[in-house]
Design a protein around this motif. Structure first.
Motif, PDB file in Angstrom:
ATOM      1  N   SER A 173      12.720 -26.366  11.444  1.00 28.59           N
ATOM      2  CA  SER A 173      11.351 -27.410  11.026  1.00 28.59           C
ATOM      3  C   SER A 173      11.852 -28.684  10.062  1.00 28.59           C
ATOM      4  N   LYS A 174      13.650 -28.134   8.945  1.00 25.49           N
ATOM      5  CA  LYS A 174      14.337 -28.587   8.530  1.00 25.49           C
ATOM      6  C   LYS A 174      13.064 -28.497   7.102  1.00 25.49           C
ATOM      7  N   GLN A 175      12.740 -27.394   7.092  1.00 27.27           N
ATOM      8  CA  GLN A 175      12.329 -27.449   4.891  1.00 27.27           C
ATOM      9  C   GLN A 175      12.458 -27.145   4.575  1.00 27.27           C
ATOM     10  N   LEU A 176      13.818 -27.337   4.543  1.00 28.86           N
ATOM     11  CA  LEU A 176      15.146 -26.430   3.665  1.00 28.86           C
ATOM     12  C   LEU A 176      14.627 -25.358   2.612  1.00 28.86           C
ATOM     13  N   ASP A 177      13.866 -25.756   1.321  1.00 28.85           N
ATOM     14  CA  ASP A 177      13.178 -24.495   0.285  1.00 28.85           C
ATOM     15  C   ASP A 177      12.544 -23.954   0.606  1.00 28.85           C
ATOM     16  N   SER A 178      11.518 -23.553   1.799  1.00 30.34           N
ATOM     17  CA  SER A 178      10.748 -22.435   2.557  1.00 30.34           C
ATOM     18  C   SER A 178      11.986 -21.969   2.716  1.00 30.34           C
ATOM     19  N   ALA A 179      12.686 -22.856   4.023  1.00 30.25           N
ATOM     20  CA  ALA A 179      13.875 -21.326   4.298  1.00 30.25           C
ATOM     21  C   ALA A 179      14.927 -20.159   3.498  1.00 30.25           C
ATOM     22  N   ALA A 180      15.553 -21.533   2.060  1.00 29.86           N
ATOM     23  CA  ALA A 180      15.766 -20.691   1.070  1.00 29.86           C
ATOM     24  C   ALA A 180      15.453 -19.814   0.657  1.00 29.86           C
ATOM     25  N   TYR A 181      13.575 -19.737   0.493  1.00 27.95           N
ATOM     26  CA  TYR A 181      12.923 -18.710  -0.333  1.00 27.95           C
ATOM     27  C   TYR A 181      12.647 -17.459   0.613  1.00 27.95           C
ATOM     28  N   TYR A 182      12.830 -17.236   2.264  1.00 32.75           N
ATOM     29  CA  TYR A 182      13.118 -16.139   2.936  1.00 32.75           C
ATOM     30  C   TYR A 182      14.192 -16.049   3.252  1.00 32.75           C
ATOM     31  N   LEU A 183      15.422 -16.271   2.633  1.00 30.21           N
ATOM     32  CA  LEU A 183      16.971 -16.194   2.862  1.00 30.21           C
ATOM     33  C   LEU A 183      16.765 -15.167   1.857  1.00 30.21           C
ATOM     34  N   LYS A 184      15.959 -15.758   0.813  1.00 25.74           N
ATOM     35  CA  LYS A 184      16.926 -14.749  -0.184  1.00 25.74           C
ATOM     36  C   LYS A 184      15.608 -12.989  -0.905  1.00 25.74           C
ATOM     37  N   GLN A 185      14.134 -13.430   0.144  1.00 23.43           N
ATOM     38  CA  GLN A 185      13.368 -12.325  -0.015  1.00 23.43           C
ATOM     39  C   GLN A 185      13.877 -11.618   0.899  1.00 23.43           C
ATOM     40  N   CYS A 186      15.129 -11.800   2.516  1.00 23.04           N
ATOM     41  CA  CYS A 186      16.288 -11.123   2.902  1.00 23.04           C
ATOM     42  C   CYS A 186      16.847 -10.557   1.711  1.00 23.04           C
ATOM     43  N   GLU A 187      17.786 -10.698   1.179  1.00 27.09           N
ATOM     44  CA  GLU A 187      18.540 -10.319   0.111  1.00 27.09           C
ATOM     45  C   GLU A 187      17.904  -9.557  -1.025  1.00 27.09           C
ATOM     46  N   ASN A 188      16.055  -9.877  -1.115  1.00 27.87           N
ATOM     47  CA  ASN A 188      16.022  -8.739  -2.682  1.00 27.87           C
ATOM     48  C   ASN A 188      15.159  -7.213  -1.564  1.00 27.87           C
ATOM     49  N   PHE A 189      15.157  -7.523  -0.120  1.00 27.48           N
ATOM     50  CA  PHE A 189      14.870  -6.370   0.689  1.00 27.48           C
ATOM     51  C   PHE A 189      16.431  -5.725   1.054  1.00 27.48           C
ATOM     52  N   ALA A 190      16.901  -6.260   1.388  1.00 25.54           N
ATOM     53  CA  ALA A 190      18.543  -5.429   1.049  1.00 25.54           C
ATOM     54  C   ALA A 190      19.068  -4.668   0.060  1.00 25.54           C
ATOM     55  N   LYS A 191      18.678  -5.146  -1.050  1.00 30.70           N
ATOM     56  CA  LYS A 191      19.137  -4.561  -1.829  1.00 30.70           C
ATOM     57  C   LYS A 191      18.153  -3.088  -2.543  1.00 30.70           C
ATOM     58  N   LYS A 192      16.633  -3.625  -1.984  1.00 29.71           N
ATOM     59  CA  LYS A 192      16.116  -2.058  -2.403  1.00 29.71           C
ATOM     60  C   LYS A 192      15.974  -1.571  -1.723  1.00 29.71           C
ATOM     61  N   TYR A 193      15.649  -1.665   0.067  1.00 27.64           N
ATOM     62  CA  TYR A 193      16.502  -1.202   0.255  1.00 27.64           C
ATOM     63  C   TYR A 193      17.310  -0.703   1.391  1.00 27.64           C
TER      64      TYR A 193
ATOM     65  N   GLN B 102       0.739  -1.295  -0.462  1.00 24.69           N
ATOM     66  CA  GLN B 102      -0.494   0.066  -0.518  1.00 24.69           C
ATOM     67  C   GLN B 102       1.055   1.849   0.398  1.00 24.69           C
ATOM     68  N   ASN B 103       1.659   1.528   0.715  1.00 24.31           N
ATOM     69  CA  ASN B 103       2.554   2.488   0.875  1.00 24.31           C
ATOM     70  C   ASN B 103       4.586   2.679   0.487  1.00 24.31           C
ATOM     71  N   GLY B 104       4.130   1.341  -0.502  1.00 27.70           N
ATOM     72  CA  GLY B 104       5.346   1.223  -1.044  1.00 27.70           C
ATOM     73  C   GLY B 104       6.734   1.398  -0.418  1.00 27.70           C
ATOM     74  N   ALA B 105       8.061   3.061  -0.141  1.00 27.51           N
ATOM     75  CA  ALA B 105       9.218   2.944   1.029  1.00 27.51           C
ATOM     76  C   ALA B 105       9.060   3.408   1.699  1.00 27.51           C
ATOM     77  N   ARG B 106       7.582   4.465   1.526  1.00 28.29           N
ATOM     78  CA  ARG B 106       6.816   4.970   3.085  1.00 28.29           C
ATOM     79  C   ARG B 106       6.188   3.959   3.777  1.00 28.29           C
ATOM     80  N   ALA B 107       6.531   2.671   3.597  1.00 31.49           N
ATOM     81  CA  ALA B 107       5.609   1.958   4.663  1.00 31.49           C
ATOM     82  C   ALA B 107       6.270   2.021   5.911  1.00 31.49           C
ATOM     83  N   PHE B 108       5.315   1.578   6.469  1.00 32.07           N
ATOM     84  CA  PHE B 108       6.265   1.104   8.485  1.00 32.07           C
ATOM     85  C   PHE B 108       7.307   0.493   8.221  1.00 32.07           C
ATOM     86  N   SER B 109       6.223  -0.754   8.034  1.00 29.16           N
ATOM     87  CA  SER B 109       6.914  -1.888   8.220  1.00 29.16           C
ATOM     88  C   SER B 109       8.763  -1.745   7.248  1.00 29.16           C
ATOM     89  N   VAL B 110       8.866  -0.661   6.121  1.00 27.61           N
ATOM     90  CA  VAL B 110       9.946  -0.757   5.416  1.00 27.61           C
ATOM     91  C   VAL B 110      10.825   0.154   5.888  1.00 27.61           C
TER      92      VAL B 110
END
Length: 650
Positions: free
Chosen positions: A306-326, A279-287
């Motif tokens: 919980s050893k669900q490593l594929d899901s873990a890899a997905y969220y680690l990738k999301q962390c990287e994307n956030f770090a590049k974007k903000y 809703q708020n992009g870069a101005r979002a409180f969560s950002v």
């Protein structure tokens, strides 16, 4: 005659000139106060508008006004308000420039503490935006300490509460949890002054919950504050409160190892953060707060656990994307959490080389951010990891050990019996040594307590003798009213002395009262020849701190006898008490003539000083805490006696 007339004219001229100058100063101050009130009213009015350009135009017009631009206080206030407009626009460079100018103009002004508190808070906000945690902590706590030192500073309760909350939150980031608890609770004391305080109450409960979680405190206390947050949320539901509530619940269930609930609330929190960004992009409180990044990290951690490593890899990738974007929205603690997840993920996927490399990165960052104790803990984890990474070598070594054991099979029974016999002998010897040592320590402790009681029985008659001599002098001069008053006060002092003589330790508050009573008696005895002060931190819980009784009084008595001129009126006795971790530092100062440096035959042996030194030596030996007496004196400047006294908590 002419000279007298000229002198009279000069006096009249100087008086008139001074009067005009004083009127000009008063007029300037009056005009300044009117302008400041006008700025305040304008600021409140402009808050109702969302037009940042119009706000900037108004304040720039004030900055160019010749009526204001020669007054440093007014110019500082204008720059502060301009910085506030840029803060709403997230223009960091402009905020910094105007805040710096505002602070430089106001820094050396006297009588504007409220403005300085606001400037410190504003500088803390800038450091927070720049992720400069130590600077942020310095500025916020400077503002908070000014408020704690002077409760009369002219700020609204809401402004004070906000500053206390900011300083507490900053202290928690640097793991200064004791200070964080104090400041959060100080903010809570002011909450009843607000008409609508639901939002501030929720923040208080939320921040205290974080302190309990991060400091490893009671999980019951943590959960009780979460329940209070939940109750407030039910009364006044909103997205931001919902997000914080889910976050605290996720951390609580993670702490008590209820993985399903931790995952459930982490997922709900992440959903809210994603909606906010959408809703708020870069101005979002969560950002802007980095909460979305933390949510990604927490989800990755849950899936790794919980050893669900594929899901873990997905969220680690999301962390990287956030770090590049903000890149400037991630704090150091969240970055450490991400890097720890990378280590755990690499290890779980058996990529030992990657794990070792990530572990090295984590170690370097941790050493920079945390104290040596935390660094050692991480180093131990690194050592364990390195051992696990060398499984193949360990397996080969185990095979060699097994082979050697098979060759020694025939001698195993004899080796086992010999080992058990040796261990039994060592255990018996150790037990006997321990019993003997305990008996010795018990005897030494009992002897030390007996010696201490005997020394105190020597001191108290000495104290009573000196006090009764003063009463005798009143009676001799037939000052009955003063004698009765003195006798009444002495009776109270004697009663407290007798009560404390039965105890090895008394409350610090009681000892302060006794000392206050004693000084009052002596002040009466010497006909107000001196004044006295007893200074201590009023926020310190003197009811729960205990010290040995009658240690300070002898040195106060010496200060009066040898440091005060009985015929004068300008004597001063100052007693400062500073509580450390295991001791109280007592400094007794007089402004007398000091101790003479000339060597003279000792006409009177100071029993009180000798006894006090002996008592402190026994107490230090018994408690294992350093104690002692230090006396410094300068001719015609007075004497300073410093006592280091071990304490116990009630």
């Amino acid at each position: 005659m002419k000279n007298s007339y000229a002198l009279l004219c000069l006096v009249i001229f100087c008086t008139a000139f001074y009067g005009c100058e004083q009127k000009a100063i008063d007029k300037k101050l009056e005009d300044r106060q009117k302008a400041l009130q006008g700025f305040k009213d304008a600021s409140e009015e402009l808050k109702q508008s969302s037009d940042a350009a119009a706000k900037l135009k108004y304040w720039n017009r004030q900055l160019a006004n010749p009526q204001f631009n020669t007054d440093s206080v007014l110019v500082s206030k204008i720059h502060y308000n301009i910085a506030g407009v840029f803060y709403s626009m997230s223009e960091l460079d402009s905020i910094k420039n105007h805040m710096q100018v505002a602070w430089e103009l106001m820094e050396n002004q006297t009588g504007y503490d409220a403005d300085k508190v606001q400037l410190f808070s504003g500088l803390g906000n800038i450091a927070n935006l720049e992720q400069k945690v130590h600077q942020e902590n310095y500025y916020y706590n400077s503002a908070a300490q000014m408020l704690l030192a002077d409760s009369a500073i002219n700020l609204t309760p809401k402004q004070k509460i906000t500053i206390y909350f900011s300083a507490a939150q900053s202290s928690a980031k640097l793991r200064q949890f004791k200070n964080a608890f104090v400041l959060n609770r100080k903010a809570m004391e002011l909450l009843p002054l607000l008409k609508d305080n639901q939002k501030e109450k929720f923040r208080a409960y939320s921040q205290i919950a974080v302190c309990y979680f991060k400091s490893g405190g009671s999980t019951d206390s943590l959960y009780s504050y979460i329940k209070k947050m939940e109750q407030l949320y039910m009364e006044n539901p909103n997205k931001q409160s919902e997000n914080f509530l889910y976050d605290r619940k996720a951390t609580y269930f993670s702490k008590v190892n209820i993985a399903d609930s931790a995952f459930y609330y982490s997922q709900k929190r992440l959903k809210l953060d994603l909606e906010d960004e959408l809703q708020n992009g870069a101005r979002a409180f969560s950002v802007t707060t980095g909460n979305l990044y933390t949510s990604y990290c927490d989800m990755a951690g849950v899936f790794i656990e919980s050893k669900q490593l594929d899901s873990a890899a997905y969220y680690l990738k999301q962390c990287e994307n956030f770090a590049k974007k903000y890149p400037d929205k991630i704090d150091d603690e969240s970055l450490l959490l991400y890097e720890q997840n990378l280590v755990n993920y690499s290890f779980a996927t058996k990529k030992y080389a990657d794990a070792e490399r990530q572990q090295d990165i984590l170690l370097r960052r941790t050493r920079f951010l945390y104290e040596l104790e935390s660094s050692r803990a991480i180093a131990e984890m690194s050592t364990i990891f390195q051992l696990q990474a060398k499984d193949k070598s360990i397996l080969n070594l185990n095979e060699t050990v097994v082979l050697a054991q098979s060759n020694l099979q025939k001698n195993r029974l004899w080796l086992l019996v010999s080992t058990l016999a040796f261990l039994l002998a060592v255990a018996i010897i150790s037990l006997l040594y321990f019993i003997q040592r305990q008996r010795k320590l018990k005897n030494e402790a009992e002897r030390a307590q007996l010696e201490q009681r005997l020394l105190r029985t020597q001191m108290e008659p000495h104290f009573i003798f000196n006090t009764l001599s003063a009463l005798q002098s009143f009676i001799r001069f037939n000052d009955n009213e003063k004698a009765l008053k003195y006798l009444h006060q002495f009776g109270r002092l004697l009663r407290s002395s007798l009560e404390s003589s039965r105890e090895g330790y008394v409350k610090l508050s009681e000892e302060i009262d006794t000392l206050e009573n004693y000084l009052s008696l002596q002040q009466m005895r010497y006909d107000d020849a001196f004044c006295y002060q007893i200074n201590y931190d009023e926020e310190q819980d003197v009811e729960s701190i205990c010290i040995p009784p009658m240690l300070m009084q002898p040195f106060v008595e010496n200060a009066i006898l040898h440091g005060i001129n009985p015929n004068g009126k300008n004597g001063l006795i100052t007693v400062n008490l500073n509580v450390k971790e295991k001791t109280v530092l007592v400094t007794i100062t007089d402004n007398g003539k000091g101790i003479s440096q000339e060597v003279k035959p000792q006409q009177h042996k100071s029993l009180s000083t000798t006894i006090s030194k002996e008592r402190l030596a026994i107490i230090a030996k018994e408690s294992g805490v350093a104690a002692g007496i230090e006396i410094k004196s300068e001719k015609n400047k007075g004497t300073v006696v410093t006592l280091t006294i071990p304490i116990k908590m009630a």
